[in-house]
Design a protein around this motif. Structure first.
Motif: not given
Length: 102
Positions: A53-58, A65-67, A70-77, A91-102
């Motif tokens: 979990f810490p590796a996913i967030i960081e 974006a990592g959080i 992670l939450l989307v991954g928990i729901v999908a699982a 991976c897609v959610v993290a990528y898209v989240a970083e596009l909008f957060l940066i």
């Protein structure tokens, strides 16, 4: 102060060996205590979670974006999407989240 790396390697190998050897030598009978059995059952899962979990967030440049991933991954699982689909979605959610957060 000079440290001898061989002493560290020796101590690490002794500790790793004792962790594996002591339970097999000290516990001869089958474990019947319900609490201990359930505790030992969950140890691998908790250890994996603590390392993962810490590796996913960081792993992303933004912790948010990592959080989110992670939450989307928990729901999908939870929806039984399977490991590959969950990984791709995260991976897609993290990528898209970083596009909008940066």
């Amino acid at each position: 102060m000079q440290h001898n790396v061989y002493i560290y390697i020796l101590i690490a190998s002794l500790v790793a060996t004792l962790i594996r050897v002591l339970p097999t030598t000290l516990i001869r009978k089958q474990i019947t205590n319900k609490f201990i059995k359930s505790f030992l059952y969950y140890v691998p899962y908790v250890t994996l979670a603590v390392m993962t979990f810490p590796a996913i967030i960081e792993a992303t440049s933004s912790k948010v974006a990592g959080i989110i991933a992670l939450l989307v991954g928990i729901v999908a699982a939870w929806l039984d999407w399977g490991l590959f689909k969950v990984a791709i979605v995260c991976c897609v959610v993290a990528y898209v989240a970083e596009l909008f957060l940066i």
